[in-house]
Scaffold this active site. Structure first.
Site, short mmCIF file in Angstrom:
data_model
loop_
_atom_site.label_atom_id
_atom_site.label_comp_id
_atom_site.label_asym_id
_atom_site.label_seq_id
_atom_site.Cartn_x
_atom_site.Cartn_y
_atom_site.Cartn_z
N GLU A 99 -50.94 8.34 128.48
CA GLU A 99 -52.12 7.93 129.24
C GLU A 99 -52.39 6.43 129.07
OE1 GLU A 99 -55.85 8.05 131.38
OE2 GLU A 99 -53.85 8.91 131.51
N HIS A 102 -49.90 4.16 130.88
CA HIS A 102 -50.25 4.12 132.30
C HIS A 102 -51.37 3.10 132.54
CE1 HIS A 102 -50.93 5.47 136.37
NE2 HIS A 102 -52.18 5.80 136.09
#
Length: 369
Positions: A99, A102
């Protein structure tokens, strides 16, 4: 303080492509910067699909950092505690890193677009030849801000399907707009006025593809890929039992219907079946469209690209069902949709330019370094 640290991480990542653009022997560094930003945005869209498909969207359940820090390294204790409370839950060290990577790359793309905006406005003020309005990168900068807002809502609203799907579509809008800008500042092949007659057909191809991608995003964000377990039928029937009302009710929590109950299998089947059935329409139209455009020299390469990616999309979509949704295959299917969008955008641009009086960008020109 951690927000500043996040910004510095994004800046450090962006410095790699910015340095590469700077040292490359190229007479138009702005053009090269736009192309590399387009390529990185394509990578980010694919990595966003990987984040979603690995259930890492809540790997760090706050935004923009991870448990109020800039790195899962620093938040290791909180991540370990959350994972101990719920070992099969959305939080783990691996998911947290997926996460945050990203997010880091999204910030880096933001830095690259800020650089584009600064270069374009500098060129306008100093009357340097750039062959593009500074409002183009400025609009991209506004778009990435909106995309960031939806990225935050994706986390804070616990992966609500309509928010996640909108986040995906905004990312693809950013990609498509960057592709259009890149084409706009790149020398075009020789003009073929007859290609201009295909403008309406090209717009129709783009509209159909965008709608199909939105349906695919709805399938993915509702985890409905395996709602139909066979092909070409769906659960043994050509038209299986389906619940379109709850399947396509937009404002609802993940895994729930409009009434707050667990979403039914029939609703998930409706989502999957609609995407699969409409794919036949889109594939048929795009294949016909690309085959027709192959007769134009200036359109042949992107038209061939459309045909190749359509075939790949069919194979990866089919194998998602037959092979029970393997991760690499699912990511490839997401990436194929993004690449197909770029090809169709390029075709639209070249067709739109196939008219008399359109200014031609020289093959070599001077632009601000």
């Amino acid at each position: 303080m951690f927000v500043l640290e996040l910004g510095l991480i994004g800046l450090c990542i962006a410095l790699l492509p910015l340095s590469w653009v700077w040292v490359k022997a190229d007479d138009n560094k702005f053009r090269k910067l736009v192309w590399i930003t387009t390529f990185m945005t394509l990578d980010l869209v694919m990595f966003g699909g990987f984040t979603r498909l690995t259930d890492s969207g809540l790997g760090c359940p706050d935004w923009p950092g991870c448990y109020g820090t800039s790195s899962p390294f620093i938040a290791h204790a909180q991540i370990a505690a959350a994972n101990a409370l719920m070992p099969t839950g959305p939080v783990s060290l691996t998911k947290a890193w997926i996460e945050m990577i990203h997010r880091y790359f999204a910030m880096a793309i933001g830095v690259l677009i800020i650089a584009q905006t600064a270069i374009a406005w500098r060129a306008r003020i100093k009357r340097l030849p750039l062959h593009v309005s500074p409002w183009w990168p400025t609009a991209l900068l506004g778009l990435i801000v909106v995309q960031g807002i939806f990225g935050a809502w994706t986390v804070t609203m616990k992966l609500q399907p309509i928010i996640v799907t909108t986040h995906l579509m905004l990312g693809l809008t950013l990609l498509g707009t960057l592709g259009w800008l890149a084409a706009r500042i790149t020398p075009l092949p020789a003009y073929e006025p007859e290609a201009g007659r295909w403008r309406v057909a090209a717009l129709a191809a783009l509209a159909l593809l965008v709608f199909q991608i939105a349906l695919g995003g709805w399938v993915s964000t509702n985890y409905a890929v395996l709602a139909c377990t066979d092909f070409p039928t769906c659960n043994g029937a050509w038209i299986p039992p389906m619940d379109f009302h709850h399947g396509f009710h937009l404002w609802r929590a993940l895994g729930m219907d409009a009434n707050g109950d667990v979403i039914t299998q029939d609703a998930l089947v409706a989502i999957h079946w609609t995407h699969r059935t409409f794919a036949l329409v889109v594939v048929a139209y795009l294949a016909w469209f690309a085959l027709k455009l192959r007769r134009f020299e200036s359109l042949r390469r992107p038209a061939n690209g459309v045909l190749i990616v359509i075939l790949i999309q069919f194979l990866t979509g089919l194998s998602n069902i037959v092979l029970q949704w393997p991760l690499a295959n699912a990511v490839a299917h997401n990436g194929g949709a993004a690449i197909l969008l770029l090809f169709v955008v390029m075709l639209n641009f070249r067709i739109a330019c196939s008219r008399p009086g359109r200014a031609v960008i020289p093959a070599r020109d001077t632009a601000p370094a």
